[in-house]
Motif scaffolding. Structure first.
Motif, PDB file in Angstrom:
ATOM      1  N   ILE A 161       0.844  -1.194   0.000  1.00 18.14           N
ATOM      2  CA  ILE A 161       0.000   0.000   0.000  1.00 18.14           C
ATOM      3  C   ILE A 161       0.881   1.245   0.000  1.00 18.14           C
ATOM      4  O   ILE A 161       2.083   1.180   0.256  1.00 18.14           O
ATOM      5  N   THR A 162       0.272   2.375  -0.288  1.00 22.93           N
ATOM      6  CA  THR A 162       0.985   3.645  -0.233  1.00 22.93           C
ATOM      7  C   THR A 162       1.016   4.134   1.211  1.00 22.93           C
ATOM      8  O   THR A 162      -0.023   4.246   1.861  1.00 22.93           O
ATOM      9  N   ILE A 163       2.200   4.415   1.717  1.00 20.33           N
ATOM     10  CA  ILE A 163       2.367   4.872   3.094  1.00 20.33           C
ATOM     11  C   ILE A 163       2.295   6.395   3.138  1.00 20.33           C
ATOM     12  O   ILE A 163       2.921   7.081   2.326  1.00 20.33           O
ATOM     13  N   ASP A 164       1.520   6.913   4.078  1.00 17.13           N
ATOM     14  CA  ASP A 164       1.428   8.361   4.252  1.00 17.13           C
ATOM     15  C   ASP A 164       2.704   8.855   4.936  1.00 17.13           C
ATOM     16  O   ASP A 164       2.913   8.623   6.121  1.00 17.13           O
ATOM     17  N   GLU A 165       3.574   9.504   4.174  1.00 20.80           N
ATOM     18  CA  GLU A 165       4.839   9.986   4.716  1.00 20.80           C
ATOM     19  C   GLU A 165       4.839  11.497   4.911  1.00 20.80           C
ATOM     20  O   GLU A 165       5.895  12.112   5.074  1.00 20.80           O
ATOM     21  N   SER A 166       3.653  12.097   4.906  1.00 21.49           N
ATOM     22  CA  SER A 166       3.563  13.543   5.105  1.00 21.49           C
ATOM     23  C   SER A 166       3.992  13.909   6.520  1.00 21.49           C
ATOM     24  O   SER A 166       3.798  13.145   7.468  1.00 21.49           O
ATOM     25  N   LYS A 167       4.576  15.065   6.651  1.00 17.13           N
ATOM     26  CA  LYS A 167       5.049  15.526   7.949  1.00 17.13           C
ATOM     27  C   LYS A 167       3.959  16.324   8.650  1.00 17.13           C
ATOM     28  O   LYS A 167       3.400  17.258   8.091  1.00 17.13           O
ATOM     29  N   GLY A 168       3.662  15.952   9.875  1.00 11.45           N
ATOM     30  CA  GLY A 168       2.710  16.704  10.674  1.00 11.45           C
ATOM     31  C   GLY A 168       3.409  17.840  11.395  1.00 11.45           C
ATOM     32  O   GLY A 168       4.605  18.069  11.239  1.00 11.45           O
ATOM     33  N   LYS A 169       2.659  18.528  12.219  1.00  9.60           N
ATOM     34  CA  LYS A 169       3.245  19.630  12.971  1.00  9.60           C
ATOM     35  C   LYS A 169       4.163  19.096  14.064  1.00  9.60           C
ATOM     36  O   LYS A 169       4.024  17.964  14.533  1.00  9.60           O
ATOM     37  N   SER A 170       5.111  19.906  14.481  1.00  4.84           N
ATOM     38  CA  SER A 170       6.051  19.510  15.526  1.00  4.84           C
ATOM     39  C   SER A 170       5.325  19.366  16.865  1.00  4.84           C
ATOM     40  O   SER A 170       4.427  20.135  17.189  1.00  4.84           O
ATOM     41  N   HIS A 171       5.729  18.356  17.642  1.00  2.53           N
ATOM     42  CA  HIS A 171       5.112  18.164  18.955  1.00  2.53           C
ATOM     43  C   HIS A 171       6.083  18.465  20.095  1.00  2.53           C
ATOM     44  O   HIS A 171       5.780  18.194  21.254  1.00  2.53           O
ATOM     45  N   PHE A 172       7.252  19.016  19.780  1.00  5.93           N
ATOM     46  CA  PHE A 172       8.281  19.203  20.802  1.00  5.93           C
ATOM     47  C   PHE A 172       7.803  20.092  21.946  1.00  5.93           C
ATOM     48  O   PHE A 172       7.967  19.757  23.124  1.00  5.93           O
TER      49      PHE A 172
END
Length: 411
Positions: A161-172
């Motif tokens: 399958i296609t993996i969602d590799e989008s970057k989310g917002k930082s959680h630091f």
């Protein structure tokens, strides 16, 4: 809104996900200790929407702050927790226990109770195997205790399958904020939970001093980081292997490895490299960014490199981004870090020295460290894509446990 819709679409493809098994087969769910922050409170609300009865046991003031209502405060000694939990399970007809991390003292006790009762099941949240911006959820255990198959034949019929590799917002910053709040309330309510045994150091002074030291070391590393990056890009260390260190106090080292000490692994890797690697190759040892204020192996690495006559070929680095190293390296040595998965994604020969769920024939090198330096092979690309597809479909959730607005939109 579009972000959460994308998460919903992602998980709707995964009808065999462990989360579906939980909500479709279980009714009375007990939450023990979750991660710092409101994650478990959000999980409880989601489970209740599917008709599950959710119960919560708080073990300290930090737990109570983030889950204050509809919960029970356990204040007795850890020695009495097993009997208390068995009574609680019987009284409320609990059929599932959900935790964050399966190696904490109270969670190990809970797991032992589940293992002796066929009517109970044990479920574990953890940081994502796929980094960044994923959450892991598995049945029975995570990391070295994972039930994910290590038989390469198992994955031959898995659909890619296609993996969602989008970057989310930082959680630091959310993570830092929740950490401060959690430990403040743990201290403020210590009188109430005086018998509580934490899995880490609880002193605010301890962490303040360590993070101050970490900041100093990171600032120092930034001064030499551009030169190191330039050296890597310009192939000054060509060819090189990368050995990413892990946090010594992490359960991946303390529980899921053979030596239970990063120092022992550093010794083993440098010695093997000196004896069996090509004399023109380099070994770049990368310090873990979350371990800056707790450990520094500079003296040890210099001592070992001098002892084995590889002082000019062993480089100890801080702060250089892993993607830069992965694009240039010819191989990766790890204990059981998720960096191993990153190495496989980049098509690098990888060897796992500890217990790793991705340590599978055809993906990682299986013939030992001494032979790895000259015989390491790239992973089977199709096998890896099948493995990653199954891993994602079965156990990964897009998002972060530290997002304040995180919601599971699974329908």
């Amino acid at each position: 809104m579009l972000y959460w819709q994308s998460i919903c679409k992602f998980i709707k493809l995964s009808m065999n996900h462990y989360l579906y098994e939980l909500i479709n087969t279980r009714k009375n769910i007990l939450l023990l200790q979750g991660p710092i922050g409101p994650f478990f409170k959000n999980i409880a609300e989601w489970l209740q929407k599917f008709g599950c009865n959710v119960y919560k046991i708080n073990l300290n003031g930090g737990d109570e702050y983030f889950y204050p209502q509809n919960s029970f405060s356990f204040r007795d000694s850890v020695e009495n927790f097993s009997q208390f939990l068995q009574n609680y399970i019987q009284e409320y007809a609990i059929d599932s226990i959900v935790v964050f991390g399966d190696c904490r003292t109270y969670h190990r006790i809970a797991k032992s109770i589940v293992d002796s009762n066929l009517n109970l099941s044990f479920w574990v949240f953890e940081e994502g195997y796929l980094r960044p911006h994923y959450i892991t959820f598995e049945k029975s255990g995570v990391n070295g205790f994972s039930l994910l198959s290590k038989n390469h034949d198992f994955y031959q019929k898995i659909q890619i399958i296609t993996i969602d590799e989008s970057k989310g917002k930082s959680h630091f910053y959310s993570m830092a904020y929740y950490s401060v709040i959690y430990y403040i309330f743990m201290v403020l309510k210590k009188y109430k939970y005086s018998n509580y045994v934490h899995h880490r150091e609880t002193s605010l002074y301890f962490y303040a001093s360590r993070w101050t030291l970490a900041l100093i070391r990171k600032l120092k590393a930034k001064l030499i980081q551009p030169k190191l990056i330039k050296n890597v890009i310009n192939n000054d260390y060509k060819p090189f292997y990368i050995f990413p260190l892990q946090c010594n106090q992490d359960y991946q080292i303390q529980v899921h490895s053979h030596y239970h000490s990063m120092k022992s692994y550093i010794f083993r890797v440098i010695r093997s490299f000196s004896l069996f690697a090509d004399k023109k190759s380099y070994l770049l040892i990368k310090h873990h960014p979350m371990d800056e204020g707790f450990n520094n192996y500079n003296r040890l690495i210099k001592k070992l490199a001098n002892r084995y006559c590889v002082s000019k070929r062993v480089i100890y680095i801080h702060g250089v981004p892993m993607p830069i190293l992965l694009r240039k390296a010819i191989g990766l040595v790890t204990v059981n870090s998720t960096c191993g998965l990153s190495g496989l994604i980049h098509g690098l020969p990888v060897i796992a020295l500890g217990n790793a769920h991705y340590d599978i024939k055809g993906l990682t090198f299986q013939e030992g460290l001494n032979r790895f330096w000259k015989e390491g092979r790239k992973p089977n690309a199709q096998l890896f894509e099948r493995y990653r597809s199954y891993l994602c479909n079965k156990s990964q959730i897009k998002g972060s446990i530290y997002y304040a607005d995180f919601k599971l939109n699974i329908k």
